[in-house]
Scaffold this active site. Structure first.
Site, PDB file in Angstrom:
ATOM      1  N   GLY A 126      72.896 -45.737  82.064  1.00  0.00           N
ATOM      2  CA  GLY A 126      71.448 -46.300  82.275  1.00  0.00           C
ATOM      3  C   GLY A 126      71.510 -47.546  81.595  1.00  0.00           C
ATOM      4  CB  ALA A 127      69.479 -50.276  82.075  1.00  0.00           C
ATOM      5  N   GLY A 128      70.250 -50.007  78.681  1.00  0.00           N
ATOM      6  CA  GLY A 128      69.580 -50.400  77.266  1.00  0.00           C
ATOM      7  C   GLY A 128      69.319 -49.125  76.658  1.00  0.00           C
ATOM      8  CG  ASP A 157      76.584 -53.510  82.916  1.00  0.00           C
ATOM      9  OD1 ASP A 157      77.093 -54.515  82.289  1.00  0.00           O
ATOM     10  OD2 ASP A 157      75.640 -53.022  82.400  1.00  0.00           O
ATOM     11  CE  LYS A 172      73.224 -50.829  83.767  1.00  0.00           C
ATOM     12  NZ  LYS A 172      73.904 -51.559  82.553  1.00  0.00           N
ATOM     13  CB  VAL A 175      82.737 -50.791  76.022  1.00  0.00           C
ATOM     14  CG1 VAL A 175      84.227 -50.458  75.471  1.00  0.00           C
ATOM     15  CG2 VAL A 175      82.741 -52.314  75.775  1.00  0.00           C
TER      16      VAL A 175
END
Length: 210
Positions: free
Chosen positions: A102-104, A45, A32, A17
């Protein structure tokens, strides 16, 4: 304003978000590099960011890797039979600003030997750390800041998501020696219009100039 990396203290905290809000505010491209978990609903995403940022499709760049299994990228790639090539994760050249998500969390493994924080260190682009304001955020945030600083990652500041917790936010900023960029509140209706207004009311665009 060129390239800004958005990372988080954990998964599911609102990082996407915030990335959408920043993408919209900067009228930036969005990328991403690794998306995992597509088997859950078939969307990633990038689609959510395009919708929340009100960004045209040409500013939403394709993932380098789209993984079906909903888990850490290193394991998702193994399960899906994909070999992640770190050289394929070099930030793309675009005309104008670029927001990379990024991821996480910062120490999520991309491969068995490389975390996202390691990637950020290779890229050398300024990073925004996104943190929730709920219980536990002080420890998670300070640990994430330490992990980034240990790799000499340039840290632009920290952005909070959620209900106001002034003492926790101030404590993190002071103990982590990091700029508090602002806080996105919870939005009853989340769309491009409400998100853009919330970002404008709670952040200063000039703070995102490297």
């Amino acid at each position: 304003m060129s390239t800004i990396v958005v990372t988080g203290t954990d998964t599911g905290i609102g990082k996407t978000v915030f990335a959408a809000a920043l993408t919209g505010a900067l009228q930036a491209h969005y990328w991403k590099p690794v998306q995992a978990g597509l088997e859950t609903d078939g969307t990633g995403d990038a689609e959510a960011v395009a919708r929340m940022a009100g960004a045209p499709s040409e500013r939403i760049l394709p993932n380098a890797y789209c993984l079906a299994t909903p888990c850490s990228p290193h394991r998702a790639a193994e399960i899906d039979g994909v070999a992640i090539d770190l050289d394929a994760l070099a930030p793309p050249a675009v005309s104008g600003p670029l927001v990379i998500e990024g991821a996480g969390g910062v120490l999520v493994p991309v491969t068995r030997t490389t975390t996202f924080a390691d990637l950020f260190a290779r890229w050398r682009h300024p990073v925004v750390l996104v943190a929730r304001t709920a219980l536990g955020t002080i420890s998670h945030s300070l640990l994430s800041i330490e992990a980034l600083r240990a790799r000499d990652v340039p840290l632009l500041g920290i952005a909070f998501i959620g209900d106001p917790q002034p003492d926790s936010e101030a404590t993190i900023a002071a103990m982590g020696n990091v700029k508090r960029l602002g806080r996105l509140p919870r939005l009853a209706k989340l769309d491009a219009s409400t998100l853009a207004r919330a970002f404008t009311e709670n952040f200063a665009l000039e703070d995102f100039a490297p």
